[in-house]
Write an enzyme that holds these catalytic residues in place. Structure first.
Site, PDB file in Angstrom:
ATOM      1  N   LYS A  91       0.867  -1.093   0.055  1.00  7.40           N
ATOM      2  CA  LYS A  91      -0.070  -0.163   0.097  1.00  7.40           C
ATOM      3  C   LYS A  91       0.855   1.312   0.015  1.00  7.40           C
ATOM      4  CE  LYS A  91      -4.084   2.064   0.763  1.00  7.40           C
ATOM      5  NZ  LYS A  91      -3.893   2.637  -0.681  1.00  7.40           N
ATOM      6  N   GLN A 112       7.219   4.362   3.931  1.00  4.79           N
ATOM      7  CA  GLN A 112       5.955   3.856   3.919  1.00  4.79           C
ATOM      8  C   GLN A 112       5.897   2.562   4.603  1.00  4.79           C
ATOM      9  OE1 GLN A 112       3.684   5.722   1.856  1.00  4.79           O
ATOM     10  NE2 GLN A 112       2.127   4.985   2.963  1.00  4.79           N
ATOM     11  N   LYS A 127       5.236   2.151  -3.154  1.00  4.60           N
ATOM     12  CA  LYS A 127       5.276   3.499  -3.777  1.00  4.60           C
ATOM     13  C   LYS A 127       5.506   3.629  -5.334  1.00  4.60           C
ATOM     14  CE  LYS A 127       4.571   7.884  -2.518  1.00  4.60           C
ATOM     15  NZ  LYS A 127       3.613   8.316  -1.128  1.00  4.60           N
ATOM     16  N   ASP A 167      -0.686  10.811  -4.639  1.00  2.00           N
ATOM     17  CA  ASP A 167       0.560  11.643  -3.760  1.00  2.00           C
ATOM     18  C   ASP A 167       0.536  12.786  -4.615  1.00  2.00           C
ATOM     19  OD1 ASP A 167       2.866  11.231  -1.725  1.00  2.00           O
ATOM     20  OD2 ASP A 167       3.633  11.925  -3.502  1.00  2.00           O
ATOM     21  N   SER A 376      -7.002   5.694   3.754  1.00  2.00           N
ATOM     22  CA  SER A 376      -6.957   4.640   2.649  1.00  2.00           C
ATOM     23  C   SER A 376      -7.412   3.294   3.399  1.00  2.00           C
ATOM     24  CB  SER A 376      -5.574   4.814   2.199  1.00  2.00           C
ATOM     25  OG  SER A 376      -5.623   5.913   1.443  1.00  2.00           O
TER      26      SER A 376
HETATM   27  P1  NDP Z   1       0.102  18.135  -3.914  1.00  2.00           P
HETATM   28  O1  NDP Z   1       0.582  17.853  -5.201  1.00  2.00           O
HETATM   29  O2  NDP Z   1      -1.531  18.418  -3.708  1.00  2.00           O
HETATM   30  O3  NDP Z   1       0.734  19.544  -3.520  1.00  2.00           O
HETATM   31  C1  NDP Z   1       1.955  19.742  -3.408  1.00  2.00           C
HETATM   32  C2  NDP Z   1       2.302  21.155  -2.932  1.00  2.00           C
HETATM   33  O4  NDP Z   1       3.785  21.227  -2.710  1.00  2.00           O
HETATM   34  C3  NDP Z   1       2.133  22.085  -4.071  1.00  2.00           C
HETATM   35  O5  NDP Z   1       1.761  23.364  -3.474  1.00  2.00           O
HETATM   36  C4  NDP Z   1       3.395  22.258  -4.788  1.00  2.00           C
HETATM   37  O6  NDP Z   1       3.818  23.622  -5.539  1.00  2.00           O
HETATM   38  C5  NDP Z   1       4.398  22.045  -3.605  1.00  2.00           C
HETATM   39  N1  NDP Z   1       5.767  21.844  -3.969  1.00  2.00           N
HETATM   40  C6  NDP Z   1       6.094  20.756  -4.590  1.00  2.00           C
HETATM   41  N2  NDP Z   1       7.686  20.543  -4.733  1.00  2.00           N
HETATM   42  C7  NDP Z   1       8.121  21.853  -4.187  1.00  2.00           C
HETATM   43  C8  NDP Z   1       9.142  22.383  -4.131  1.00  2.00           C
HETATM   44  N3  NDP Z   1      10.293  21.722  -4.563  1.00  2.00           N
HETATM   45  N4  NDP Z   1       9.213  23.611  -3.847  1.00  2.00           N
HETATM   46  C9  NDP Z   1       8.114  24.286  -3.143  1.00  2.00           C
HETATM   47  N5  NDP Z   1       6.816  23.736  -3.271  1.00  2.00           N
HETATM   48  C10 NDP Z   1       6.654  22.532  -3.867  1.00  2.00           C
HETATM   49  O7  NDP Z   1       0.554  17.065  -3.025  1.00  2.00           O
HETATM   50  P2  NDP Z   1       0.286  16.765  -1.559  1.00  2.00           P
HETATM   51  O8  NDP Z   1      -0.212  17.938  -0.833  1.00  2.00           O
HETATM   52  O9  NDP Z   1      -0.673  15.289  -1.971  1.00  2.00           O
HETATM   53  O10 NDP Z   1       1.687  15.974  -1.092  1.00  2.00           O
HETATM   54  C11 NDP Z   1       2.407  16.845  -0.402  1.00  2.00           C
HETATM   55  C12 NDP Z   1       3.542  16.111   0.384  1.00  2.00           C
HETATM   56  O11 NDP Z   1       2.574  15.286   1.423  1.00  2.00           O
HETATM   57  C13 NDP Z   1       4.440  15.053  -0.391  1.00  2.00           C
HETATM   58  O12 NDP Z   1       5.794  14.998   0.315  1.00  2.00           O
HETATM   59  C14 NDP Z   1       3.500  13.713  -0.139  1.00  2.00           C
HETATM   60  O13 NDP Z   1       4.502  12.650  -0.317  1.00  2.00           O
HETATM   61  C15 NDP Z   1       3.052  13.984   1.504  1.00  2.00           C
HETATM   62  N6  NDP Z   1       1.926  13.063   1.703  1.00  2.00           N
HETATM   63  C16 NDP Z   1       0.860  13.279   1.004  1.00  2.00           C
HETATM   64  C17 NDP Z   1      -0.072  12.462   1.238  1.00  2.00           C
HETATM   65  C18 NDP Z   1      -1.474  12.802   0.755  1.00  2.00           C
HETATM   66  O14 NDP Z   1      -2.515  11.913   1.154  1.00  2.00           O
HETATM   67  N7  NDP Z   1      -1.848  13.481  -0.243  1.00  2.00           N
HETATM   68  C19 NDP Z   1      -0.066  11.562   2.297  1.00  2.00           C
HETATM   69  C20 NDP Z   1       1.393  11.456   3.122  1.00  2.00           C
HETATM   70  C21 NDP Z   1       2.150  12.208   2.745  1.00  2.00           C
HETATM   71  P3  NDP Z   1       3.666  23.436  -7.000  1.00  2.00           P
HETATM   72  O15 NDP Z   1       2.339  23.426  -7.468  1.00  2.00           O
HETATM   73  O16 NDP Z   1       4.442  25.067  -7.354  1.00  2.00           O
HETATM   74  O17 NDP Z   1       4.676  22.357  -7.438  1.00  2.00           O
END
Ligand code: NDP
Length: 444
Positions: A91, A112, A127, A167, A376
């Protein structure tokens, strides 16, 4: 540092060249596990449990060919890392982002395994994803890419084998296209993916789960200090799924959220975001600067991170290694007392060392952001029994799971001086069940 730790890291580096993120994640974990195992479970050393846990059970890499809107052929690379299935079916999420490579997905899959174990739900760790960049693509291009990606992935996954989720770059829209193609290929409507829409097998609270769960965890941290979140100033990075719902829950719990960010820069609102302001922000897409047209007290700082602003609590919710040593020092100099990771491995190893040295509270992603995979897991349970639980029921279960993860961290991470090393607690607490299951299942 013990010689067995150094030997293991050198061996892992030699076997996995050019995989810095994977080596970083392994180093952060085994540094805590080796002394614990040597003291409490020497037989696990003989069984090479740690050496086995860092070797993926299966790595799948495949070509994804698709046609863009101009009828040009496009080629991307798809992956699925099936890391460990000792506790249950694989998962873990799928990430679509141009930076995706083997090292990043192996670190995420490795983390994970421990995270899923901490939730108490029987899930293995995995992943996957692709170097496909969804930004600027049309809806039809996203659909064609997802269908082509699933044309290969479908043979490696299944409701009892491997259940991917979203993700970065993979939200409800992408899960929909992936699910539709899987259903067509297999002629089965099963819970093979989580993060589905709430009318077609999804769970209430799944979109909110990671952000809400993060705040439930932070609430436990503050309660254990006899403190509350009311009035605390919070800086958040990211402006995606995790960041948005973390902010929503922080505001509900009485804290004042002052930043969001993305890859263009940081939005700072010294008056604090409100539910109305959050709603407005959500209509702007990636244009954080557009917020200032309505709320003129706010400032947009191009190309800067949120860690230079004064806060009590910092919640990195964007991506890996976004908070470095200098950022950590900045946070401490500005009075920050708690850092909790919504993203996976957003703090560098040097930053974490500074947090620990300064004795501020640091919650690693594998514990603090486990709410997403936990819900999930609840979505899978609902799919198995053909039911949909109410939002309140799911939210309450999420809260209990986060409280239990917090208790596990205290159990294995509390030091004699009273300071809680949450990283150590999460590493050991997540490891034990996996190790016991691996021992019981023999050399497979
Ligand atoms: P999203 O795609 O919804 O959002 C990611 C955000 O982070 C965007 O605003 C993006 O900006 C920003 N971002 C990405 N790369 C960079 C960077 N290099 N510098 C600055 N800003 C950046 O992803 P999630 O919110 O789902 O995921 C965010 C984090 O949380 C990840 O690490 C993910 O692995 C982790 N996570 C997510 C889960 C989930 O349920 N969604 C569960 C557990 C962990 P821009 O649009 O400009 O790229």
């Amino acid at each position: 540092m013990s010689s067995s730790f150094i030997d293991l890291i050198n061996h892992t580096k030699g076997k996995n060249p050019n995989q810095p993120e994977f080596i970083q994640a392994v180093t952060e974990v085994v540094e805590d596990l080796i002394p614990y195992m040597n003291e409490k479970h020497p037989t696990w050393s003989e069984l090479k449990i740690i050496e086995r846990i860092i070797e993926p059970e299966r790595v799948i890499s495949f070509r994804v060919t698709w046609l863009d809107d101009n009828n040009h052929v496009q080629i991307n690379r798809g992956y699925r890392i099936q890391m460990n299935s000792a506790l249950g079916p694989y998962k873990g999420g799928l990430r679509f982002h141009p930076t995706v490579n083997l090292s990043i997905l192996k670190f995420l899959a490795f983390e994970q395994v421990f995270k899923n174990s901490l939730t108490g739900i029987p899930l293995g760790g995995a992943k996957g994803g692709s170097d496909f960049d969804p930004k600027g693509k049309s809806d039809m291009e996203i659909m064609r890419f997802c269908q082509s990606f699933m044309n290969e992935l479908y043979r490696h996954i299944g409701a009892e084998t491997d259940i991917p989720a979203g993700d970065i770059g993979v939200g409800e829209r992408e899960i929909g296209y992936l699910f539709g193609q899987y259903k067509r290929l297999q002629n089965q409507f099963t819970g093979v993916l989580t993060g589905k829409g709430k009318f077609w097998g999804g769970s209430y609270i799944r979109p909110e789960a990671t952000g809400y769960g993060l705040l439930y965890f932070v609430q436990c941290m503050f309660e254990s200090l006899n403190e509350s979140l009311v009035g605390k100033i919070v800086t958040i990075s990211g402006a995606g799924n995790v960041a948005y719902y973390a902010a929503e829950k922080a505001i509900q719990l009485g804290a004042k959220v002052v930043t969001f960010s993305n890859s263009t820069g940081t939005l700072y609102d010294p008056d604090g975001f409100t539910p109305e302001k959050l709603h407005f922000l959500s209509t702007l897409g990636r244009d954080l600067n557009g917020y200032i047209s309505k709320y003129s007290n706010a400032e947009f700082h191009q190309d800067s991170k949120p860690w230079c602003f004064k806060c009590d609590i910092a919640l990195p919710c964007a991506t890996e290694n976004e908070l470095n040593e200098a950022d950590a020092q900045n946070l401490i100099d500005n009075g920050c007392i708690c850092v909790a990771e919504g993203a996976n491995m957003p703090s560098t190893r040097e930053a974490i060392q500074i947090f620990h040295k300064s004795k501020i509270y640091f919650a690693p992603g594998k514990a603090a952001n486990a709410g997403g995979v936990a819900v999930s897991g609840l979505e899978m349970s609902q799919n198995w029994i053909g039911q949909q639980w109410s939002p309140d029921k799911v939210d309450n279960r999420l809260k209990v799971i986060m409280e239990n993860i917090h208790k596990t961290c205290l159990k294995y991470g509390k030091e004699s001086c009273g300071y809680v090393n949450y990283l150590k607690g999460a590493n050991i607490g997540g490891f034990i069940k996996v190790a016991v299951a691996m021992k019981a299942q023999g050399l497979v």
